[in-house]
Write a protein that holds these residues in place. Structure first.
Motif, PDB file in Angstrom:
ATOM      1  N   ASP A  10     -21.105  -9.740  -5.590  1.00  0.00           N
ATOM      2  CA  ASP A  10     -19.835 -10.162  -5.789  1.00  0.00           C
ATOM      3  C   ASP A  10     -19.164 -10.445  -7.205  1.00  0.00           C
ATOM      4  O   ASP A  10     -17.842 -10.368  -7.498  1.00  0.00           O
ATOM      5  CB  ASP A  10     -19.359 -11.332  -4.805  1.00  0.00           C
ATOM      6  N   VAL A  11     -19.860 -10.853  -7.909  1.00  0.00           N
ATOM      7  CA  VAL A  11     -19.518 -11.291  -9.279  1.00  0.00           C
ATOM      8  C   VAL A  11     -19.561 -10.059 -10.113  1.00  0.00           C
ATOM      9  O   VAL A  11     -18.562  -9.737 -10.723  1.00  0.00           O
ATOM     10  CB  VAL A  11     -20.579 -12.471  -9.978  1.00  0.00           C
ATOM     11  N   ASN A  12     -20.375  -9.150 -10.157  1.00  0.00           N
ATOM     12  CA  ASN A  12     -20.411  -8.204 -10.656  1.00  0.00           C
ATOM     13  C   ASN A  12     -21.202  -7.027  -9.787  1.00  0.00           C
ATOM     14  O   ASN A  12     -22.355  -7.099  -9.912  1.00  0.00           O
ATOM     15  CB  ASN A  12     -21.244  -8.068 -12.089  1.00  0.00           C
ATOM     16  N   PRO A  13     -20.356  -5.998  -9.561  1.00  0.00           N
ATOM     17  CA  PRO A  13     -20.888  -4.900  -8.827  1.00  0.00           C
ATOM     18  C   PRO A  13     -21.909  -4.080  -9.454  1.00  0.00           C
ATOM     19  O   PRO A  13     -22.622  -3.422  -8.602  1.00  0.00           O
ATOM     20  CB  PRO A  13     -19.697  -4.211  -8.297  1.00  0.00           C
ATOM     21  N   LEU A  14     -22.088  -4.096 -10.626  1.00  0.00           N
ATOM     22  CA  LEU A  14     -23.136  -3.410 -11.230  1.00  0.00           C
ATOM     23  C   LEU A  14     -24.328  -4.226 -11.269  1.00  0.00           C
ATOM     24  O   LEU A  14     -25.297  -3.549 -11.794  1.00  0.00           O
ATOM     25  CB  LEU A  14     -22.530  -2.933 -12.666  1.00  0.00           C
ATOM     26  N   GLY A  15     -24.070  -5.211 -10.932  1.00  0.00           N
ATOM     27  CA  GLY A  15     -25.681  -5.943 -10.626  1.00  0.00           C
ATOM     28  C   GLY A  15     -26.187  -6.297 -12.032  1.00  0.00           C
ATOM     29  O   GLY A  15     -27.366  -6.249 -12.258  1.00  0.00           O
ATOM     30  N   GLN A  16     -25.422  -6.725 -13.070  1.00  0.00           N
ATOM     31  CA  GLN A  16     -26.057  -6.799 -14.354  1.00  0.00           C
ATOM     32  C   GLN A  16     -25.256  -8.022 -15.120  1.00  0.00           C
ATOM     33  O   GLN A  16     -24.244  -8.434 -14.940  1.00  0.00           O
ATOM     34  CB  GLN A  16     -25.552  -5.555 -15.490  1.00  0.00           C
ATOM     35  N   ARG A  59     -34.934 -11.531  -8.692  1.00  0.00           N
ATOM     36  CA  ARG A  59     -34.013 -10.401  -8.829  1.00  0.00           C
ATOM     37  C   ARG A  59     -32.431 -11.053  -7.980  1.00  0.00           C
ATOM     38  O   ARG A  59     -32.063 -10.025  -7.123  1.00  0.00           O
ATOM     39  CB  ARG A  59     -34.462  -9.192  -7.911  1.00  0.00           C
ATOM     40  N   GLU A  60     -32.103 -12.073  -8.481  1.00  0.00           N
ATOM     41  CA  GLU A  60     -30.946 -12.692  -7.839  1.00  0.00           C
ATOM     42  C   GLU A  60     -29.660 -11.724  -8.493  1.00  0.00           C
ATOM     43  O   GLU A  60     -28.717 -11.823  -7.670  1.00  0.00           O
ATOM     44  CB  GLU A  60     -30.703 -14.052  -8.609  1.00  0.00           C
ATOM     45  N   HIS A  61     -29.869 -10.823  -9.377  1.00  0.00           N
ATOM     46  CA  HIS A  61     -28.703 -10.143  -9.814  1.00  0.00           C
ATOM     47  C   HIS A  61     -28.437  -9.182  -8.795  1.00  0.00           C
ATOM     48  O   HIS A  61     -27.558  -8.401  -8.970  1.00  0.00           O
ATOM     49  CB  HIS A  61     -29.032  -9.639 -11.084  1.00  0.00           C
ATOM     50  N   ARG A  62     -29.382  -8.484  -7.956  1.00  0.00           N
ATOM     51  CA  ARG A  62     -29.333  -7.724  -7.127  1.00  0.00           C
ATOM     52  C   ARG A  62     -28.885  -8.030  -5.534  1.00  0.00           C
ATOM     53  O   ARG A  62     -28.831  -7.558  -4.831  1.00  0.00           O
ATOM     54  CB  ARG A  62     -30.560  -6.923  -6.733  1.00  0.00           C
ATOM     55  N   GLN A  63     -28.734  -9.405  -5.430  1.00  0.00           N
ATOM     56  CA  GLN A  63     -28.161 -10.148  -4.095  1.00  0.00           C
ATOM     57  C   GLN A  63     -26.795 -10.097  -4.028  1.00  0.00           C
ATOM     58  O   GLN A  63     -26.017 -10.021  -4.820  1.00  0.00           O
ATOM     59  CB  GLN A  63     -28.935 -11.563  -4.102  1.00  0.00           C
TER      60      GLN A  63
END
Lengths: 292, 210
Positions: free
Chosen positions: B47-53, B38-42
């Motif tokens: 910081d890269v994409n606030p939507l976490g997508q 779940r690295e996209h929620r870390q």
């Protein structure tokens, strides 16, 4: 379905999650062998697992333990021994990667047999684990270790274009396959450094006879690749298999009739099936025609 | 060099990989441990994409999220022949319509797939997602039938555009989520045509044959 009555399946330790999936205050609900269960990590770190009855209430307790980065449960008071994996005890320790769980609509036996089958490499994992014209399966040795409930296939040789996420090019690899009971299968595979073996294991959680969650781990000797790369490599391969597995029919394996004809290359699967037949396993098996 | 924040099993990332391959553009992959990590929620990735997508594309100073937006940018910026996103207004309108469909209705197929494949998506109503995915496939099938009647074998023009690329992955991956596709003949023929395009690449769950 409801909890299986098959004593062979009930005697197994079954993986239900990764160690880190179970955290205090977060009850982990899942299904094992047809039975809904709940496992909790208590504040002191211990695990407590119980069956969930039809009304959603806590029922009979199960044994739960942690090993090999995963949480295992068994319904049996006298389970078959959990296998020993020596590579977990090495010093310095190997790099450990847990795959996470992936759900697949098929029986645990289809999953194990697919894992044992080198014949599909060139066709399903093209240019990674196999490639035409290198499709021949050379003879290998198979041995059943009855007391342990294990089948070992050794001296399995294959040419692989990209044997691991760290591989620079194609090479001949040697495989050793080891099934332990009906739901666990390990693989020892020539590592990037000659003379050494990576170790990986597929740990199947049969939720129902024809619906599983597949867990697994990789113990790597190399440290060049990033964890995400090695994990994507593993997940990609498994995802290629998942597509094939979900289209195999019947989902349960026909152990008692001649509807599937094995070839010599299937010697490991033949021994695995023989072990299940002799144990009298029913879970995940197509019923005999007369009983169907 | 362009950098793609990527997850191997993501159909949305695959859209971008497809166009990059078809345009023969070099790029660097930044693999993310989407599952199980779940690295996209870390925080680092938020910081890269606030939507976490995923996906996210970095090209020099430019950072873009959303597969459809990235397709649009890549075609507009790098496709010198102007075929993937042609300049005529009507075609652009049709493409925008199918890009929205790819990021909207077709994502029900992606939801069913997440639910059926991975853990942690139990809150998704899979039966409903499958129903909605079938409704989207019916719309696509009827549109393709009309296209064929008009002698236009692709979604938005007489040739493939980014509309086809945006719609391809989650149609091709539908079986992963239990969305059976055998009844959608026009869709299946379109999938086969798509596989013949120069630069076509596969992903796990999308074999080269069909």
């Amino acid at each position: 379905m409801t909890k299986t009555t098959d004593p062979v399946a009930l005697a197994e330790w079954v993986v239900i999650g990764r160690r880190e999936d179970l955290r205090p205050g977060r009850p982990w609900r899942t299904r094992v062998l047809g039975q809904p269960i709940e496992c909790q990590r208590l504040a002191d770190g211990a695990l407590r697992a119980v069956e969930i009855d039809a009304d959603g209430r806590h029922g009979a307790p199960l044994q739960a333990r942690e090993r090999y980065g995963h949480v295992w449960v068994t319904f049996s008071g006298n389970p078959r021994l959990l296998l020993e994996i020596a590579e977990f005890d090495e010093h310095p320790p190997r790099r450990y990667l847990g795959w996470g769980g992936v759900k697949v609509r098929t029986s645990p036996q289809r999953l194990v047999e697919n894992f044992l089958d080198m014949g599909h490499f060139a066709f399903v994992h093209t240019d990674v684990l196999g490639a035409e014209p290198h499709t021949e399966i050379r003879d290998y040795q198979v041995e059943t270790r009855q007391a342990l409930g294990e089948v070992w296939a050794t001296r399995c040789l294959a040419y692989q274009p990209k044997a691991s996420s760290a591989a620079g090019g194609g090479r001949d690899v040697e495989y050793v396959y080891r099934t332990s009971g009906p739901f666990v299968v390990l693989l020892y595979k020539t590592a990037e450094r000659p003379g050494t073996f990576d170790n990986l294991g597929m740990l199947v959680q049969p939720m129902e006879e024809d619906h599983c969650c597949v867990w697994g781990y990789t113990l790597l000797l190399e440290s060049e690749t990033a964890d995400s790369e090695a994990l994507h490599f593993q997940q990609s391969i498994f995802q290629q298999d998942r597509l094939i597995l979900e289209h195999q029919t019947p989902r349960r394996i026909p152990l008692h009739d001649a509807s599937e004809t094995p070839a010599r290359a299937d010697a490991a699967a033949i021994a695995y099936r023989r072990w299940m037949r002799e144990a009298g396993m029913r879970f995940g098996i197509q019923p005999k025609a007369a009983e169907a | 060099m362009m950098k793609l924040h990527d997850y191997e099993l993501s159909g949305s990332c695959y859209k971008v990989r497809l166009l990059l391959s078809m345009l023969d553009l070099p790029y660097e992959r930044l693999p993310l441990d989407f599952y199980p990590g779940r690295e996209h929620r870390q925080p680092d990735f938020l910081d890269v994409n606030p939507l976490g997508q995923l996906p996210v594309l970095d090209d020099g100073e430019l950072r873009l999220r959303d597969a459809q937006a990235i397709l649009l940018y890549l075609a507009a910026r790098y496709d010198r022949d102007g075929v993937w996103f042609p300049s005529d207004a009507a075609t652009q309108g049709r493409i925008a319509m199918w890009l929205a469909f790819a990021g909207g209705e077709l994502m029900h197929s992606a939801s069913a797939r997440l639910h059926d494949m991975l853990l942690g998506y139990e809150e998704i109503d899979a039966e409903r997602a499958r129903r909605d995915a079938h409704a989207a496939l019916r719309v696509l099938d009827e549109h393709l039938a009309e296209c064929e009647f008009d002698g236009q074998p692709w979604l938005a023009a007489s040739h493939p555009t980014i509309a086809d690329i945006a719609c391809f992955p989650y149609v091709a991956l539908s079986a992963d989520g239990g969305v059976e596709r055998s009844g959608y003949h026009q869709v299946n023929r379109w999938l086969r045509r798509f596989r013949q395009l120069p630069g076509f690449i596969v992903m796990p769950g999308v074999p080269a044959y069909a």
